[in-house]
Structures are given as structure tokens and as C-alpha cells.
Scaffold this active site. Structure first.
Site, mmCIF file in Angstrom:
data_model
loop_
_atom_site.group_PDB
_atom_site.id
_atom_site.type_symbol
_atom_site.label_atom_id
_atom_site.label_comp_id
_atom_site.label_asym_id
_atom_site.label_seq_id
_atom_site.Cartn_x
_atom_site.Cartn_y
_atom_site.Cartn_z
ATOM 1 N N SER A 1 0.828 -1.196 0.000
ATOM 2 C CA SER A 1 0.000 0.000 0.000
ATOM 3 C C SER A 1 0.876 1.264 0.000
ATOM 4 O O SER A 1 1.645 1.485 -0.930
ATOM 5 C CB SER A 1 -0.954 -0.038 1.195
ATOM 6 O OG SER A 1 -1.964 0.928 1.081
ATOM 7 N N HIS B 1 -8.215 -4.941 -0.462
ATOM 8 C CA HIS B 1 -6.972 -4.303 -0.043
ATOM 9 C C HIS B 1 -6.568 -4.799 1.351
ATOM 10 O O HIS B 1 -7.397 -4.962 2.234
ATOM 11 C CB HIS B 1 -7.169 -2.785 -0.007
ATOM 12 C CG HIS B 1 -5.916 -2.021 0.240
ATOM 13 N ND1 HIS B 1 -5.023 -1.710 -0.753
ATOM 14 C CD2 HIS B 1 -5.390 -1.523 1.386
ATOM 15 C CE1 HIS B 1 -4.013 -1.044 -0.249
ATOM 16 N NE2 HIS B 1 -4.209 -0.915 1.051
ATOM 17 N N ASP C 1 -10.037 -4.022 -4.764
ATOM 18 C CA ASP C 1 -9.251 -2.965 -4.132
ATOM 19 C C ASP C 1 -9.351 -1.715 -5.000
ATOM 20 O O ASP C 1 -9.084 -1.772 -6.204
ATOM 21 C CB ASP C 1 -7.789 -3.428 -4.032
ATOM 22 C CG ASP C 1 -6.869 -2.400 -3.392
ATOM 23 O OD1 ASP C 1 -7.334 -1.300 -3.029
ATOM 24 O OD2 ASP C 1 -5.670 -2.706 -3.260
#
Length: 380
Positions: A202, A327, A297
Site C-alpha cells: 500500500s 486491499h 481494491d
């Protein structure tokens, strides 16, 4: 530099954490028909179907109200929640040598944790996710152990400074300084300086991507490979999945915009290459990459676009999409441990041979609970 062997945290989980972990295990062990009754009808978006266990966990998570996001009160709350969730979802600790240390930052030394699975020839410098405002060495302990065990690489997890107290460019500068410091200290880890890879999930994937680019731009030693788990690559927020998956799948468009506001001062150009890796005009010479995305995501499309841009500039890329997942799934080894093992195996292959591989377009990842898991697709 002082190194301290880390003591086991196995006895530190409180009663609430143990109860939550036990509940999650029981839910994941239910027969599929019972899970479906709890989770509801299948959810499909963009031609993909949400994994049943993911939908089950989302159903429970979405039942709780989401507090209003505030730049003063939300970061501490999100950090505490991330630590609690990590204790629930990390799965069984993988035994290995783990030591706490420090690495250089842009201004001050940074906490770091070193995972040594054995005698390997590579170090993976890991930058944790958390929207640049949360995450630490503990929230990603389980993931780092799994990556070290699955790749046979020593993993050095770095706790960079967090926004909003330390906004852009502080996390980027910390990540770059830490990487260069570890390259300079390669002999301490028993590896050559050209065997220091970078990776992150991320927001940490965003940092790793920028570091890989910066080493080329500045002519400093570059990593042999980069591992980007559902990375942020476009801070302008224009990729379609940010719209089609804007809400309902844990990470929302509102969350992403809040994280970006905390991270980026108002005057910063979000489209600048030094901010958005996808905006780099020339990616020639950047390290070979494994880019992992999730089908549900909102960051899915910018990860795929970055993979395509790298290929267009001659960079070997292996792209792996877990169709049914959301995610952050890699931090939940309790539910998705088999997928994390798959990521480690793929990155190990990239480290040994960065050329992209042509494999079957779809496969099923066997789950640790013997449940059906999300399908996986990969382009090269």
C-alpha cells in the site's frame, strides 16, 4: 549499531484479542453454505466475484459504524486499531531469528526489525502500509516473517516517520536514507550490496516504487528487484477502480483522500513524478518488479497501470492479481496465509530470475483452512 534479540509476543495478547482471534477461526472453519447464509448473496464487480471468506469478514466489519475522519483524532485511533487487528489476524508466529535494531533516517535514526530465516544471499527492505499515517514494526510482523520464510531473504522492516506530524517528503526521504544505509551495511547482513531489494504494501509500496526510481535518477546503487503489494502509484486518484470500488470493500475512496490530505501538503503537485510513481516519464533501468493487486481494491487499476508502464520501458514485470480479495489481505495470514505464501514464492522466483513468466491465466490458491480461496490471475 545496537542489535537486540526480540522476545516472543506470544503471551502478550489480551483476552479480547484471543477471543476475536478464536471467533475468526471459527467463522473461517464454517461450511461454505453457512458462510454464504451469513455473508449474503455473491457480490460481483467488473466481472469479478468477491471471495466468500472475504465477503464474510466484510459483512462483520461493515456492521460497525465508521467514525468520522479527522486529521487530529483519527491518526492515533487508526494506529491503535491497526495494532489490535494485527494481533488478531497475524496467524501463528513463524519461528526465526528476529532482532530489533536501527537504520539511518533522513534526520534521525529509525527503528527497524531484522528477520533472519537462515543463510540467504538477499536482503528485502520492507516499508509497511497504513496510509502514511499508521502502521509500524508490530503491525507487519507476521507478514515480514512470512516473506522472510518464503523467500529465504533477510527482511529488514523499517519504521519511517508518519504523517500528519511528518508529511511528504519526510516518509520518502526516510525510506531512501534507510535503503542507502542498509546497502552500506550489506556486510552486516552477509550479502553483497547489489542484493538489497525493496518492497512494501500500500503506502509502503508507494515508497518502495519511488526508491527504485530514485536510485536510477541519482545513480545510486539500485535494488535487484522490487515487491509492490497493492501499491499507491497515482496520487491524483483518477484510475477507474477508485470509482467502481469506492465504498463497501474496507478501503474506501474517502479513506484514500483522507490519507492523501494527511500525507501531502496542499502546495504539493500530486501529478509530479516525485509524488506519483505512475507519472515518471522514463522508467528505463528501474528494478524488475513483482506487482500484486486485489480484484476488489480501489488501488487495483493503478497497480496494473504501473505494471504496464514498467513493461513499456523494458522492465521485467510479474503481475499477480488475486481476483476475489480486498486491499490489505496480506496482513491477514489467519485467513489468507496461502496467498501470502504464494506471493513469497513468486518474489523468490523474481529474485532468482527477473524475466517475466508465462503461466496459466487462472489458478486456485489452496487455503490453510482447506477452504476455497480467491482465484488468481496474472499478466506478464
Amino acid at each position: 549499531m545496537k542489535w537486540q534479540r526480540r522476545k516472543s509476543d506470544s503471551g502478550q495478547a489480551d483476552r479480547g484479542t484471543r477471543s476475536a482471534r478464536s471467533t475468526m477461526r471459527r467463522l473461517l472453519a464454517l461450511p461454505p453454505r453457512w458462510k454464504r447464509r451469513i455473508a449474503g448473496h455473491p457480490i460481483r464487480r467488473d466481472g469479478l466475484e468477491l471471495d466468500l471468506d472475504t465477503q464474510l469478514l466484510l459483512r462483520i466489519s461493515n456492521a460497525w459504524p465508521r467514525p468520522r475522519l479527522d486529521p487530529v483524532t483519527s491518526p492515533p485511533r487508526i494506529r491503535a486499531a491497526a495494532r489490535r487487528m494485527a494481533m488478531v489476524t497475524a496467524g501463528p508466529a513463524i519461528p526465526m531469528s528476529v532482532t530489533d535494531s536501527t537504520v539511518a533516517g533522513a534526520e534521525t535514526p529509525l527503528p527497524a526489525r531484522v528477520y533472519t530465516p537462515g543463510a540467504g544471499d538477499t536482503v528485502l527492505v520492507w516499508f509497511h502500509g497504513g496510509g502514511w499515517i499508521a502502521g509500524d514494526l508490530d503491525t507487519h510482523d507476521g507478514l515480514c516473517r512470512a516473506l522472510a520464510a518464503g523467500t529465504a531473504a533477510t527482511v529488514v522492516s523499517v519504521a519511517y516517520r508518519l504523517a500528519p506530524d511528518h508529511p511528504y517528503p519526510a516518509p520518502v526521504e526516510d525510506a531512501y536514507a534507510a535503503y542507502l544505509d542498509i546497502v552500506d551495511r550489506a556486510a552486516e547482513f552477509g550479502v553483497a550490496p547489489d542484493r538489497i531489494a525493496v518492497g512494501g504494501d500500500s503506502a509502503g509500496g508507494h515508497l518502495a516504487a519511488l526508491i527504485a526510481q530514485r536510485t536510477v535518477e541519482r545513480g545510486t546503487p539500485g535494488p535487484p528487484a522490487q515487491l509492490l503489494l497493492y501499491p499507491v502509484t497515482d496520487l491524483t486518484g483518477t484510475c477507474p477502480s477508485r470509482e467502481t470500488l469506492a465504498r463497501g470493500f474496507e478501503l474506501t475512496r474517502t479513506d484514500l483522500e483522507f490519507f492523501a490530505r494527511c500525507f501531502l501538503p496542499p502546495a504539493v503537485d500530486r501529478a509530479a513524478p516525485a509524488v506519483s510513481p505512475l507519472a515518471a516519464p522514463d522508467l528505463t533501468g528501474v528494478a524488475p518488479a513483482l506487482i500484486v493487486t486485489a480484484g476488489f481494491d480501489p488501488l487495483r487499476d493503478e497497480g496494473a497501470r504501473y505494471a504496464r508502464r514498467l513493461r513499456e520501458h523494458g522492465v521485467p514485470v510479474t503481475e499477480h492479481r488475486f481476483d476475489g480479495y480486498t486491499h490489505g489481505f496480506a496482513n491477514n495470514r489467519l485467513a489468507f496465509g496461502a496467498a501470502v505464501d504464494r506471493i513469497a514464492a513468486l518474489f523468490s522466483a523474481v529474485l532468482n530470475d527477473p524475466a517475466p513468466r508465462l503461466e496459466a491465466a487462472r489458478e486456485v490458491v489452496p487455503a490453510v483452512t482447506d477452504r476455497p480461496a480467491g482465484r488468481v490471475s496474472r499478466a506478464t
